[in-house]
Write a protein that holds these residues in place. Structure first.
Motif, mmCIF file in Angstrom:
data_model
loop_
_atom_site.group_PDB
_atom_site.id
_atom_site.type_symbol
_atom_site.label_atom_id
_atom_site.label_comp_id
_atom_site.label_asym_id
_atom_site.label_seq_id
_atom_site.Cartn_x
_atom_site.Cartn_y
_atom_site.Cartn_z
ATOM 1 N N VAL A 112 0.844 -1.204 0.000
ATOM 2 C CA VAL A 112 0.000 0.000 0.000
ATOM 3 C C VAL A 112 0.875 1.249 0.000
ATOM 4 O O VAL A 112 0.605 2.223 -0.726
ATOM 5 C CB VAL A 112 -0.948 -0.008 1.213
ATOM 6 N N ARG A 136 1.307 4.709 -2.847
ATOM 7 C CA ARG A 136 0.597 5.913 -2.394
ATOM 8 C C ARG A 136 0.968 7.144 -3.217
ATOM 9 O O ARG A 136 0.163 8.070 -3.358
ATOM 10 C CB ARG A 136 0.866 6.156 -0.915
ATOM 11 N N SER A 140 -1.858 0.141 -4.849
ATOM 12 C CA SER A 140 -2.288 0.256 -3.451
ATOM 13 C C SER A 140 -3.663 -0.339 -3.197
ATOM 14 O O SER A 140 -3.931 -0.829 -2.090
ATOM 15 C CB SER A 140 -2.319 1.739 -3.029
#
Length: 300
Positions: A254, A258, A268
């Protein structure tokens, strides 16, 4: 073969399910959310066991880069797309299931092993022992859990092992408080007083009569906490304090996407969905277990 009047035949006895089994069947038929939780958790366990066998790109799942295929959108060759190093995201998610489950199990069991005996001792003994343990518990709970875990990891150094230690330090007070409340309600029960009057050692009373009668609430708390620990471990990895590259950690995945969430959204999104589904599954399973283990909450 003749059957003695007033007794059930062996076939009938073996065919009749136990009371818990009948309650479980009834709950499965009418509790769709509980059944969904069982399916999700079972899927996670299976994925953690056979993940390397079903991952479409095992080497990329382990962290091997494939620069020629970097940042590919989801398609037939890569169902969940690829990341900035060309690694197949689906394979990375599959490989990340095992460490996520193992770390959460280790953290929750360690927290329970610390908190349950302390809570049982505090609730049963009362007096100064209860005061000391309760004040220490309140001291730990006075800090936001994630913040305390971040501080602990910062002192120990980033890494998956240190993140697990930090989360265990954060989590044990909840088990101490849970078991303390149960132990206070049990210490004046007739069977506990009878054991005490017979000279049974305190250690045996705590193990056989107090902790054993707290098993239901503890099991429910463990089930719910497994998902919460996975979320917390992912948060630490997202901040760079947990698992490190090239580990197939969902929080790391994740974090990796970003900066390009609007262009390469899949980097993500899919690991985030894996965390969401896992936490949801454990919460649904915990609610179902609470209904199963507490007859008062089972609707007739």
């Amino acid at each position: 073969m003749r059957t003695v009047p007033g007794t059930a035949s062996p076939a009938a006895a073996s065919a009749a399910p136990p009371g818990t089994g009948r309650r479980l069947l009834r709950l499965a038929r009418r509790d769709l959310f509980g059944a969904a939780g069982v399916l999700l958790v079972t899927g996670l366990v299976l994925l953690s066991l056979i993940g390397p066998l079903v991952a479409p790109y095992p080497e990329e799942g382990r962290g091997t880069a494939n620069v020629a295929a970097r940042n590919l959108a989801p398609g037939s060759a890569h169902l969940f797309g690829t990341d900035e190093l060309g690694r197949d995201i689906l394979s990375r998610i599959v490989f990340g299931a095992q460490p996520a489950l193992l770390v959460s199990l280790a953290v929750v069991l360690a927290a329970a092993l610390i908190g349950v005996p302390l809570g049982a001792l505090a609730g049963y003994r009362g007096g100064w022992a209860d005061q000391v343990i309760s004040r220490i518990t309140e001291l730990f709970q006075s800090f936001p859990p994630l913040l305390l875990a971040m501080v602990t990891v910062a002192l120990l150094g980033p890494g998956l092992l240190n993140a697990g230690i930090a989360l265990a330090v954060v989590w044990w007070p909840w088990y101490a408080r849970l078991v303390r409340a149960e132990a206070r309600s049990l210490r004046d029960r007739p069977f506990v007083e009878a054991a005490r009057s017979m000279g049974v050692p305190v250690r045996t009373i705590l193990r056989r009569h107090v902790v054993r009668n707290c098993a239901g609430p503890i099991l429910v708390q463990i089930t719910v906490d497994l998902g919460s620990v996975i979320l917390a471990a992912g948060s630490l990895a997202f901040l760079g304090l947990g698992a490190q590259q090239p580990s197939p950690d969902w929080g790391l995945m994740v974090a990796a996407g970003r900066g390009t969430i609007f262009d390469q959204w899949w980097i993500s999104t899919f690991p985030g969905l894996a965390i969401f589904v896992t936490v949801l599954g454990f919460n649904l399973l915990g609610d179902s277990l609470r209904d199963l283990l507490d007859p008062k909450s089972v609707r007739t």
